[in-house]
Motif scaffolding. Structure first.
Motif, PDB file in Angstrom:
ATOM      1  N   SER A   1      10.146  -8.474  15.754  1.00  0.00           N
ATOM      2  CA  SER A   1      11.139  -8.588  15.078  1.00  0.00           C
ATOM      3  C   SER A   1      11.329  -8.144  13.663  1.00  0.00           C
ATOM      4  N   SER A   2       9.819  -8.164  12.960  1.00  0.00           N
ATOM      5  CA  SER A   2       9.499  -7.344  11.424  1.00  0.00           C
ATOM      6  C   SER A   2       8.200  -7.515  11.066  1.00  0.00           C
ATOM      7  N   GLY A   3       7.347  -6.709  10.609  1.00  0.00           N
ATOM      8  CA  GLY A   3       6.091  -6.254  10.263  1.00  0.00           C
ATOM      9  C   GLY A   3       5.382  -7.511  10.136  1.00  0.00           C
ATOM     10  N   THR A   4       5.665  -8.549   9.535  1.00  0.00           N
ATOM     11  CA  THR A   4       5.526  -9.667   8.975  1.00  0.00           C
ATOM     12  C   THR A   4       4.624 -11.285  10.711  1.00  0.00           C
ATOM     13  N   SER A   5       6.280 -10.598  11.583  1.00  0.00           N
ATOM     14  CA  SER A   5       6.451 -11.178  12.724  1.00  0.00           C
ATOM     15  C   SER A   5       4.787 -10.873  13.572  1.00  0.00           C
TER      16      SER A   5
ATOM     17  N   PHE B   1      -4.024  -6.375  -3.323  1.00  0.00           N
ATOM     18  CA  PHE B   1      -3.135  -5.489  -3.980  1.00  0.00           C
ATOM     19  C   PHE B   1      -2.596  -5.178  -2.525  1.00  0.00           C
ATOM     20  N   THR B   2      -1.515  -5.600  -2.053  1.00  0.00           N
ATOM     21  CA  THR B   2      -0.645  -5.083  -1.253  1.00  0.00           C
ATOM     22  C   THR B   2       1.418  -6.290  -1.312  1.00  0.00           C
ATOM     23  N   PHE B   3       1.693  -6.160  -0.139  1.00  0.00           N
ATOM     24  CA  PHE B   3       2.937  -6.890  -0.046  1.00  0.00           C
ATOM     25  C   PHE B   3       1.793  -8.559   0.223  1.00  0.00           C
ATOM     26  N   ILE B   4       2.851  -9.409   0.034  1.00  0.00           N
ATOM     27  CA  ILE B   4       2.587 -11.005   0.516  1.00  0.00           C
ATOM     28  C   ILE B   4       2.029 -10.805   1.659  1.00  0.00           C
ATOM     29  N   ALA B   5       2.757 -10.850   3.179  1.00  0.00           N
ATOM     30  CA  ALA B   5       2.673 -10.375   3.630  1.00  0.00           C
ATOM     31  C   ALA B   5       1.237 -10.621   4.689  1.00  0.00           C
ATOM     32  N   THR B   6       0.597  -9.137   3.666  1.00  0.00           N
ATOM     33  CA  THR B   6      -0.872  -9.187   4.371  1.00  0.00           C
ATOM     34  C   THR B   6      -1.505 -10.532   4.555  1.00  0.00           C
ATOM     35  N   SER B   7      -1.156 -11.005   3.302  1.00  0.00           N
ATOM     36  CA  SER B   7      -2.778 -12.660   3.127  1.00  0.00           C
ATOM     37  C   SER B   7      -1.812 -13.865   3.713  1.00  0.00           C
TER      38      SER B   7
ATOM     39  N   GLU C   1      -6.397  -3.604  11.319  1.00  0.00           N
ATOM     40  CA  GLU C   1      -5.524  -2.614   9.796  1.00  0.00           C
ATOM     41  C   GLU C   1      -4.116  -3.023   9.840  1.00  0.00           C
ATOM     42  N   ASP C   2      -3.947  -2.862   8.647  1.00  0.00           N
ATOM     43  CA  ASP C   2      -2.232  -3.269   8.338  1.00  0.00           C
ATOM     44  C   ASP C   2      -1.575  -2.197   7.994  1.00  0.00           C
ATOM     45  N   CYS C   3      -0.694  -1.303   8.677  1.00  0.00           N
ATOM     46  CA  CYS C   3      -0.657  -0.118   8.828  1.00  0.00           C
ATOM     47  C   CYS C   3       1.454   0.108   8.599  1.00  0.00           C
ATOM     48  N   ALA C   4       1.581  -1.309   7.517  1.00  0.00           N
ATOM     49  CA  ALA C   4       3.471  -0.905   7.503  1.00  0.00           C
ATOM     50  C   ALA C   4       3.163  -0.026   6.772  1.00  0.00           C
ATOM     51  N   GLN C   5       2.268   0.938   5.684  1.00  0.00           N
ATOM     52  CA  GLN C   5       3.299   1.785   5.083  1.00  0.00           C
ATOM     53  C   GLN C   5       2.255   3.450   5.066  1.00  0.00           C
ATOM     54  N   ALA C   6       2.097   2.775   6.396  1.00  0.00           N
ATOM     55  CA  ALA C   6       1.289   4.667   6.997  1.00  0.00           C
ATOM     56  C   ALA C   6       1.216   5.140   8.370  1.00  0.00           C
TER      57      ALA C   6
ATOM     58  N   SER D   1      -3.721  -3.096  15.462  1.00  0.00           N
ATOM     59  CA  SER D   1      -3.046  -2.756  13.813  1.00  0.00           C
ATOM     60  C   SER D   1      -1.632  -3.179  13.796  1.00  0.00           C
ATOM     61  N   MET D   2      -0.835  -3.018  13.066  1.00  0.00           N
ATOM     62  CA  MET D   2       0.411  -3.893  12.256  1.00  0.00           C
ATOM     63  C   MET D   2       1.092  -2.772  12.052  1.00  0.00           C
ATOM     64  N   PHE D   3       2.464  -1.951  12.609  1.00  0.00           N
ATOM     65  CA  PHE D   3       3.174  -1.696  12.334  1.00  0.00           C
ATOM     66  C   PHE D   3       4.208  -2.166  11.774  1.00  0.00           C
ATOM     67  N   SER D   4       5.021  -1.632  10.638  1.00  0.00           N
ATOM     68  CA  SER D   4       6.284  -1.954   9.809  1.00  0.00           C
ATOM     69  C   SER D   4       7.841  -1.299   9.897  1.00  0.00           C
ATOM     70  N   PHE D   5       8.602  -1.796  10.536  1.00  0.00           N
ATOM     71  CA  PHE D   5       9.583  -1.028  10.523  1.00  0.00           C
ATOM     72  C   PHE D   5      10.607  -0.643   9.534  1.00  0.00           C
TER      73      PHE D   5
ATOM     74  N   THR E   1      12.576   0.545   3.897  1.00  0.00           N
ATOM     75  CA  THR E   1      12.205   1.007   3.176  1.00  0.00           C
ATOM     76  C   THR E   1      10.970   1.950   3.670  1.00  0.00           C
ATOM     77  N   LYS E   2      10.358   1.719   4.939  1.00  0.00           N
ATOM     78  CA  LYS E   2       9.393   2.500   5.665  1.00  0.00           C
ATOM     79  C   LYS E   2       9.634   3.967   5.778  1.00  0.00           C
ATOM     80  N   ASN E   3       8.810   4.356   6.363  1.00  0.00           N
ATOM     81  CA  ASN E   3       8.809   6.333   6.289  1.00  0.00           C
ATOM     82  C   ASN E   3       9.396   5.944   7.811  1.00  0.00           C
TER      83      ASN E   3
HETATM   84  C1  LIG Z   1       1.931  -3.359   2.836  1.00  0.00           C
HETATM   85  C2  LIG Z   1       2.859  -4.362   4.215  1.00  0.00           C
HETATM   86  N1  LIG Z   1       2.182  -5.450   5.099  1.00  0.00           N
HETATM   87  C3  LIG Z   1       3.208  -6.385   5.400  1.00  0.00           C
HETATM   88  C4  LIG Z   1       4.299  -6.530   4.975  1.00  0.00           C
HETATM   89  C5  LIG Z   1       5.508  -6.674   5.802  1.00  0.00           C
HETATM   90  O1  LIG Z   1       6.260  -6.015   7.019  1.00  0.00           O
HETATM   91  P1  LIG Z   1       7.953  -6.376   7.436  1.00  0.00           P
HETATM   92  O2  LIG Z   1       8.908  -6.438   6.137  1.00  0.00           O
HETATM   93  O3  LIG Z   1       8.562  -5.212   8.710  1.00  0.00           O
HETATM   94  O4  LIG Z   1       7.979  -8.006   7.246  1.00  0.00           O
HETATM   95  C6  LIG Z   1       5.147  -4.810   4.336  1.00  0.00           C
HETATM   96  C7  LIG Z   1       6.496  -4.264   4.164  1.00  0.00           C
HETATM   97  O5  LIG Z   1       7.042  -4.541   3.777  1.00  0.00           O
HETATM   98  C8  LIG Z   1       3.686  -4.878   3.767  1.00  0.00           C
HETATM   99  O6  LIG Z   1       4.060  -3.274   3.245  1.00  0.00           O
END
Ligand SMILES: Cc1ncc(COP(=O)(O)O)c(C=O)c1O
Length: 361
Positions: free
Chosen positions: A52-56, A78-84, A150-155, A172-176, A179-181
């Motif tokens: 349902s999301s990159g985080t989930s 140095f990333t979006f908080i969801a990583t850690s 790998e957190d590939c949310a932005q790649a 690995s994980m991707f987010s859609f 705002t993503k690519n």
């Molecule tokens: C580096 C990184 N990790 C994790 C996420 C989490 O993805 P999502 O917003 O789809 O839950 C994002 C997206 O904002 C992100 O940029």
């Protein structure tokens, strides 16, 4: 205002979503399956499990790897908080390694210095669309018997030494996210080559269920819907051309801005294909917020990704993380400024961005 992101939704996406709605299947069905197969095959992975999301996606991935209380996971602050956060959800401890001040990505030397008896995994982020130095990181993980995530949310589509990111680690994980690519609104996917791990992720993502009403563990409802997947399938067809446009925009910006003495244009790693999720310059500390306000007041939607390392967020301070863990990340977070680079920019937009930056010293 020139926005920092502008989702490219066309007739194809709209027709695809309407088609799903007319089909009457509003939950998860064959469109998600098709998206999982096509996206994983584009990246070069055997299995894809949509979420349902990159985080989930990251949460179920980390849980499926068996990472648990008492374990340490080395990652970047140095990333979006969801990583850690995804490490904390599994009650393990994020241990922050510093970044390389040029690429903004986790520094392999710092990773090695943070390894302890409790380290189970290294969780890297290919920030702004630039691959981490995966050769060195893979070697460290192999030498120390650590899982690589790998957190590939932005790649989406980024490559290191000719190999797509998302294929280097165990998982690995991707987010859609919108705002993503490439986007599905909200949405994410776990990729892996490990059949058993893919099976576990598939169970956890769907209520711990192996057969109808046969729940072998406490899972989640982290499922993607067919409507999201329908958007994703159309976006995937255009991902390479959208990434190409991002790269052209970045090239133009770097050519025009590189002569300016008070800013640093983005550095690109050797052997890397950068997909320019963000175009991030460095400006002098103490001047950044003034330049940011100036750009926005003149119609250039600059953003700050990220204003502080994750461990300096109040939620992490409350867990006992202090200042000074990663000096480079702390310093860089006071200097970064992201400019619009998305594929909908026109030549006039690009010229306006350059002229406005020059005027905002
Ligand atoms: C580096 C990184 N990790 C994790 C996420 C989490 O993805 P999502 O917003 O789809 O839950 C994002 C997206 O904002 C992100 O940029």
């Amino acid at each position: 205002m020139i926005p920092i992101a502008s989702p490219r939704i066309g007739k194809a996406e709209i027709d695809a979503v309407v088609g799903v709605m007319k089909s009457g299947n509003l939950t998860q069905g064959k469109v998600v399956k098709d998206f999982e197969e096509k996206f994983s095959s584009y990246i070069g992975s055997k299995y894809g499990i949509a979420a349902s999301s990159g985080t989930s996606a990251l949460v179920v991935g980390i849980e499926a790897l068996g990472i648990k209380e008492g374990d340490e996971v080395i990652t970047t602050p140095f990333t979006f908080i969801a990583t850690s956060n995804s490490v904390l959800y599994s009650r393990a401890k994020p241990v922050f390694a510093d970044i390389d001040g040029k690429s903004f990505n986790i520094d392999p030397v710092s990773i090695e210095s943070k390894i302890t008896d409790r380290t189970r995994a290294v969780l890297v982020v290919h920030l702004y669309g630039q691959p981490c130095r995966m050769g060195e990181i893979k070697r460290i993980c192999k030498d120390h018997g650590l899982l690589l995530v790998e957190d590939c949310a932005q790649a989406h589509g980024a490559e290191y030494e000719g190999k797509k990111v998302g294929t280097f680690g165990e998982l690995s994980m991707f987010s859609f996210y919108a705002t993503k690519n490439m986007i599905t609104g909200e949405g994410g996917m776990v990729l892996t080559d490990n059949e058993a791990l893919a099976g576990k992720v598939r169970v956890i993502v769907n209520q711990g269920q192996v057969n109808r009403y046969d729940h072998v563990m406490i899972g989640y409802n982290n499922r993607m819907t067919d409507m999201q997947a329908a958007i994703g399938l159309e976006q995937l067809k255009r991902l390479d051309s959208m990434n190409k446009k991002r790269a052209e925009n970045a090239k133009f910006l770097s050519e025009e801005l590189s002569g300016i003495s008070w800013l640093e244009v983005p550095f690109v790693e050797k052997n890397a294909k950068h997909v320019w999720h963000q175009y991030t310059i460095k400006v002098p500390e103490g001047k950044r917020d003034k330049i940011f306000d100036c750009l926005n007041s003149k119609g250039v939607g600059a953003r700050i990704y990220y204003p502080k390392p994750s461990y300096l967020q109040p939620a992490y301070q409350a867990l006992g993380y202090g200042k000074g863990i990663c000096p480079v990340a702390e310093s860089v977070s006071k200097r970064v400024l992201s400019l619009p680079v998305h594929p909908s920019l026109t030549k006039d937009d690009l010229v306006k961005i350059v002229e406005t930056v020059k005027s905002c010293r």
